[in-house]
Design an enzyme around this catalytic site. Structure first.
Site, PDB file in Angstrom:
ATOM      1  N   ARG A 176       2.370 -21.791  -1.482  1.00 30.99           N
ATOM      2  CA  ARG A 176       2.834 -21.564  -0.108  1.00 30.99           C
ATOM      3  C   ARG A 176       1.668 -21.722   0.866  1.00 30.99           C
ATOM      4  NH1 ARG A 176       6.105 -16.213   1.956  1.00 30.99           N
ATOM      5  NH2 ARG A 176       4.262 -15.074   1.272  1.00 30.99           N
ATOM      6  N   ASP A 195       2.157  -6.443   2.985  1.00 30.64           N
ATOM      7  CA  ASP A 195       1.459  -7.700   3.284  1.00 30.64           C
ATOM      8  C   ASP A 195       1.652  -8.018   4.763  1.00 30.64           C
ATOM      9  OD1 ASP A 195       3.986  -8.757   3.538  1.00 30.64           O
ATOM     10  OD2 ASP A 195       3.849 -10.080   1.799  1.00 30.64           O
TER      11      ASP A 195
HETATM   12  C1  LIG Z   1       6.795 -10.550   2.212  1.00 30.85           C
HETATM   13  C2  LIG Z   1       6.238 -11.483   1.231  1.00 30.85           C
HETATM   14  O1  LIG Z   1       5.763 -12.526   1.560  1.00 30.85           O
HETATM   15  S1  LIG Z   1       6.239 -11.038  -0.412  1.00 30.85           S
HETATM   16  C3  LIG Z   1       5.116 -12.194  -1.145  1.00 30.85           C
HETATM   17  C4  LIG Z   1       3.733 -11.969  -0.749  1.00 30.85           C
HETATM   18  N1  LIG Z   1       3.211 -10.718  -1.279  1.00 30.85           N
HETATM   19  C5  LIG Z   1       2.750 -10.675  -2.541  1.00 30.85           C
HETATM   20  O2  LIG Z   1       2.770 -11.671  -3.216  1.00 30.85           O
HETATM   21  C6  LIG Z   1       2.251  -9.364  -3.082  1.00 30.85           C
HETATM   22  C7  LIG Z   1       1.858  -9.520  -4.517  1.00 30.85           C
HETATM   23  N2  LIG Z   1       1.440  -8.282  -5.134  1.00 30.85           N
HETATM   24  C8  LIG Z   1       0.198  -7.780  -5.000  1.00 30.85           C
HETATM   25  O3  LIG Z   1      -0.617  -8.324  -4.282  1.00 30.85           O
HETATM   26  C9  LIG Z   1      -0.140  -6.557  -5.790  1.00 30.85           C
HETATM   27  O4  LIG Z   1       0.807  -6.314  -6.782  1.00 30.85           O
HETATM   28  C10 LIG Z   1      -0.247  -5.272  -4.943  1.00 30.85           C
HETATM   29  C11 LIG Z   1      -1.330  -5.436  -3.905  1.00 30.85           C
HETATM   30  C12 LIG Z   1       1.069  -4.983  -4.255  1.00 30.85           C
HETATM   31  C13 LIG Z   1      -0.593  -4.117  -5.869  1.00 30.85           C
HETATM   32  O5  LIG Z   1      -1.814  -4.447  -6.463  1.00 30.85           O
HETATM   33  P1  LIG Z   1      -2.624  -3.446  -7.399  1.00 30.85           P
HETATM   34  O6  LIG Z   1      -2.583  -2.074  -6.867  1.00 30.85           O
HETATM   35  O7  LIG Z   1      -3.940  -4.058  -7.657  1.00 30.85           O
HETATM   36  O8  LIG Z   1      -1.797  -3.458  -8.706  1.00 30.85           O
HETATM   37  P2  LIG Z   1      -2.180  -2.781 -10.079  1.00 30.85           P
HETATM   38  O9  LIG Z   1      -3.476  -2.054 -10.005  1.00 30.85           O
HETATM   39  O10 LIG Z   1      -1.009  -2.026 -10.544  1.00 30.85           O
HETATM   40  O11 LIG Z   1      -2.366  -4.074 -10.981  1.00 30.85           O
HETATM   41  C14 LIG Z   1      -2.323  -4.041 -12.391  1.00 30.85           C
HETATM   42  C15 LIG Z   1      -2.639  -5.410 -12.903  1.00 30.85           C
HETATM   43  O12 LIG Z   1      -1.643  -6.324 -12.468  1.00 30.85           O
HETATM   44  C16 LIG Z   1      -2.247  -7.392 -11.743  1.00 30.85           C
HETATM   45  N3  LIG Z   1      -1.347  -7.764 -10.641  1.00 30.85           N
HETATM   46  C17 LIG Z   1      -0.754  -6.964  -9.728  1.00 30.85           C
HETATM   47  N4  LIG Z   1       0.040  -7.686  -8.935  1.00 30.85           N
HETATM   48  C18 LIG Z   1      -0.052  -8.973  -9.347  1.00 30.85           C
HETATM   49  C19 LIG Z   1       0.546 -10.176  -8.907  1.00 30.85           C
HETATM   50  N5  LIG Z   1       1.406 -10.197  -7.912  1.00 30.85           N
HETATM   51  N6  LIG Z   1       0.216 -11.300  -9.549  1.00 30.85           N
HETATM   52  C20 LIG Z   1      -0.647 -11.274 -10.588  1.00 30.85           C
HETATM   53  N7  LIG Z   1      -1.237 -10.168 -11.055  1.00 30.85           N
HETATM   54  C21 LIG Z   1      -0.940  -9.018 -10.434  1.00 30.85           C
HETATM   55  C22 LIG Z   1      -3.539  -6.834 -11.234  1.00 30.85           C
HETATM   56  O13 LIG Z   1      -4.438  -7.876 -10.951  1.00 30.85           O
HETATM   57  C23 LIG Z   1      -3.963  -5.966 -12.390  1.00 30.85           C
HETATM   58  O14 LIG Z   1      -4.507  -6.789 -13.405  1.00 30.85           O
HETATM   59  P3  LIG Z   1      -5.491  -6.232 -14.547  1.00 30.85           P
HETATM   60  O15 LIG Z   1      -4.808  -5.093 -15.218  1.00 30.85           O
HETATM   61  O16 LIG Z   1      -5.688  -7.385 -15.438  1.00 30.85           O
HETATM   62  O17 LIG Z   1      -6.725  -5.803 -13.847  1.00 30.85           O
HETATM   63  O1  LIG Z   2       7.771 -14.141   2.762  1.00 31.08           O
HETATM   64  C1  LIG Z   2       8.618 -13.335   2.534  1.00 31.08           C
HETATM   65  C2  LIG Z   2       9.036 -12.338   3.446  1.00 31.08           C
HETATM   66  O2  LIG Z   2       9.874 -11.502   3.086  1.00 31.08           O
HETATM   67  O3  LIG Z   2       8.512 -12.371   4.576  1.00 31.08           O
HETATM   68 MG   LIG Z   3       7.149 -14.052   4.872  1.00 32.00          MG
END
Ligand SMILES: CC(=O)SCCNC(=O)CCNC(=O)[C@H](O)C(C)(C)COP(=O)(O)OP(=O)(O)OC[C@H]1O[C@@H](n2cnc3c(N)ncnc32)[C@H](O)[C@@H]1OP(=O)(O)O
Ligand SMILES: O=CC(=O)O
Ligand SMILES: [Mg+2]
Length: 568
Positions: A188, A470
């Site tokens: 994206r 986010d």
């Molecule tokens: C509105 C929108 O646009 S939605 C789409 C955009 N938003 C996103 O993509 C958010 C994605 N998610 C994240 O960034 C994270 O999950 C967060 C920030 C919400 C939480 O992160 P953390 O608190 O670090 O999670 P946590 O400590 O439980 O992580 C555990 C493990 O999972 C991994 N992990 C957590 N989320 C993700 C993810 N989305 N992708 C890959 N790995 C992940 C961490 O890196 C960690 O790895 P490790 O155990 O090997 O060190």
């Molecule tokens: O990108 C996704 C959203 O919910 O905003």
């Molecule tokens: Mg969005």
């Protein structure tokens, strides 16, 4: 000696000296200036050929990007004058016509669960390995677009496509590598509104979206396509408001395919319907992208943000607390069902969106409650006819896969036409029901400040109060506060109903919430974080006379860092 040979020798010895000192130098095409500091490895992404490719896209499409952004301003001025968005009579024939998009390529026919996350190295490996069908690697809502995040993101994606990506966590003595079977990558790029200040083309900052797309496409199309049956690369296209913006993406895809000899229709883009104006343009958006389309997605968080932003001049449209604006609200239910009907009529995927709950490690009961909310959200989506959905965390994948596997026996639900759905303009504009509370104002403030502080220190998605936050979710907090302050909303629920929201009340709330944040994060983190700067910026944004279009546009100047480079 031939003077040109001597100049060549000088140049070679200067480069050798620079290399010996560890200084990275780029060979720049004419008119291109790179203003970010060059760390090791960046030159492998910022090659002369890749920058030429990006510069060519910029020169061709910059005027059109400017035009579509000007159209957004013009349309907003109409909404500010009292109009509301609606279906465009001029494009009725497109909405009613019998046409379909190209069929989904086999590599993305089944995309039941898509994990999302920023283009951070360890997270990319974890996401690709987590058991999801697809991984949406994000330069947008979940990435703070610092120069280093962007450049490292490009390096990481290239290594992921080549399958050479690895990451060593020295502290935990853990090596991350790809499993034999991994998710399929979707990327994206940023929205049209964001510029990339660290790359100038002909004296102007480049368009962020074209930098993200251009560098990724240029470096990866060959390898990606060889691994995906001759199709791809695949993209998600964010924050568009009108089909004319999709037409720009379609032309960018045409151009990229033509220049590289990739067959027409290889690139596919899934458009996020995440602005209120765009929901009235769904057929038109698919029509513009037709052979490049991979369907639509319900970007619920930006959609709620956009709902408030679009009606910013309508004092009778004050929303209840953010937590109450859930997917069962009529306007959101209508939007998702219309999206499914639209996509399936045109033969493409209707993707669901993101539940904000994430695993809660230290509280099993709270974790079970969060999982139940995610399960219910995904069940609603699959039963409504969505072909797949998003998950924010690897810990949620098995749950989400289970819901889709149990309710979607085939690769997708393109055959579920949802002809029963009858959605009118009023349905899409209906106000959500609920109460406005002081607790809501406080939570918005605490979340907004902490998110901004994280963003300004380079982290674009964070866990706050057990939810994923986010750029999109933080925007809701900002514009909701703005709307309530601007129109002196009277709180009608919570602990102190009857109180009017004023700038003075907000200033008090902000001070109190800063104390609360310091207590929660601890004095050490509070001292080194950018919380005070974040609070100042958030307060400015919430109390401005005119609502700014995007929080990140204002915040961006806080993360731009130019290196002293040769002047052009
Ligand atoms: C509105 C929108 O646009 S939605 C789409 C955009 N938003 C996103 O993509 C958010 C994605 N998610 C994240 O960034 C994270 O999950 C967060 C920030 C919400 C939480 O992160 P953390 O608190 O670090 O999670 P946590 O400590 O439980 O992580 C555990 C493990 O999972 C991994 N992990 C957590 N989320 C993700 C993810 N989305 N992708 C890959 N790995 C992940 C961490 O890196 C960690 O790895 P490790 O155990 O090997 O060190
Ligand atoms: O990108 C996704 C959203 O919910 O905003
Ligand atoms: Mg969005």
């Amino acid at each position: 000696m031939d003077p040109s040979y001597s100049a060549y020798e000088d140049e070679v010895s200067r480069k050798k000296e620079s290399a010996a000192r560890g200084v990275v130098e780029l060979e720049l095409p004419a008119g291109v200036r790179v203003r970010g500091l060059l760390q090791s490895g960046y030159q492998s992404v910022l090659t002369r050929e890749a920058l030429e490719f990006v510069a060519d896209l910029e020169r061709r499409f910059r005027p059109r990007v400017k035009y579509v952004l000007a159209c957004r301003r013009e349309e907003q001025a109409r909404y500010d004058a009292g109009e509301l968005p609606g279906f465009d009579p001029a494009t009725k024939a497109i909405r009613e016509g019998d046409w379909v998009c190209s069929a989904p390529p086999p590599a993305i026919a089944d995309r039941r669960v898509e994990i999302t996350g920023p283009v951070e190295r360890k997270m990319i490996i974890n996401a690709l390995n987590c058991g999801a069908k697809m991984f949406m690697a994000d330069f947008e809502d979940s990435l703070a677009p610092t120069w280093d995040n962007l450049m490292r993101g490009q390096i990481n994606l290239r290594d992921a496509v080549n399958r050479t990506i690895s990451f060593e966590d020295k502290a935990r003595n853990k090596l991350y590598k790809l499993n034999p079977k991994t998710a399929t990558l979707l990327v994206r790029p940023r929205g049209w509104h964001l510029q990339e200040a660290h790359i100038e083309i002909d004296g102007e900052p480049a368009t962020g979206a074209l930098v993200d797309f251009g560098l990724y496409f240029f470096h990866n199309h060959v390898n990606f396509r060889s691994k995906h049956g001759g199709f791809g690369p695949f993209f998600y296209l964010p924050k568009m408001q009108h089909s004319r913006e999709a037409a720009v993406w379609n032309s960018v895809f045409d151009q990229a395919e033509d220049v590289t000899g990739v067959p027409r229709g290889s690139i596919r883009g899934t458009v996020l319907i995440e602005t209120l104006p765009a929901v009235f343009q769904m057929h038109e958006i698919l029509y513009e992208l037709q052979e490049h389309s991979a369907g639509l997605n319900c970007g619920r968080w930006d959609y709620i943000f956009s709902f408030i932003k679009t009606v910013r001049a309508h004092p009778d449209r004050l929303l209840p607390d953010r937590v109450q604006v859930g997917m069962k609200q009529h306007f959101l239910k209508s939007y998702t069902e219309l999206l499914i009907q639209t996509c399936h009529r045109r033969g493409v995927h209707a993707m669901g969106g993101m539940a904000a709950q994430i695993p809660i490690r230290d509280d099993p009961a709270a974790n079970e409650a969060a999982s139940a909310l995610v399960r219910a959200d995904k069940l609603r989506e699959v039963k409504a006819g969505h072909d797949g959905t998003w998950a924010a965390h690897p810990g949620l994948i098995s749950l989400v896969v289970e819901v889709f596997d149990s309710n979607m026996p085939h690769a997708n639900q393109l055959d579920v036409k949802r002809e029963d759905v009858q959605v009118m303009e009023d349905d899409l504009l209906q106000m959500p029901k609920g109460k406005r509370t002081l607790e809501g104002l406080r939570l918005n403030t605490r979340v907004g400040i902490q998110y901004l502080a994280a963003w300004m220190t380079g982290t674009g998605s964070v866990p706050l109060y057990n939810l994923m936050e986010d750029a999109a979710t933080a925007e809701i907090s900002r514009v909701q506060n703005w709307q309530w302050i601007k129109y002196g909303a009277v709180l009608d629920g919570g602990l102190v109903p009857g109180v009017r929201v004023t700038k003075e009340l907000f200033a008090r709330v902000l001070d109190e919430e800063m104390v609360c944040i310091e207590r929660e994060v601890g004095p050490a983190k509070f001292a080194v974080g950018r919380y005070r700067e974040a609070a100042k910026l958030f307060a400015k944004q919430c109390t401005s006379e005119i609502l700014d279009d995007f929080l990140t546009l204002d915040a961006y100047r806080n993360i731009v860092q130019f290196a002293p480079t040769a002047r052009m």
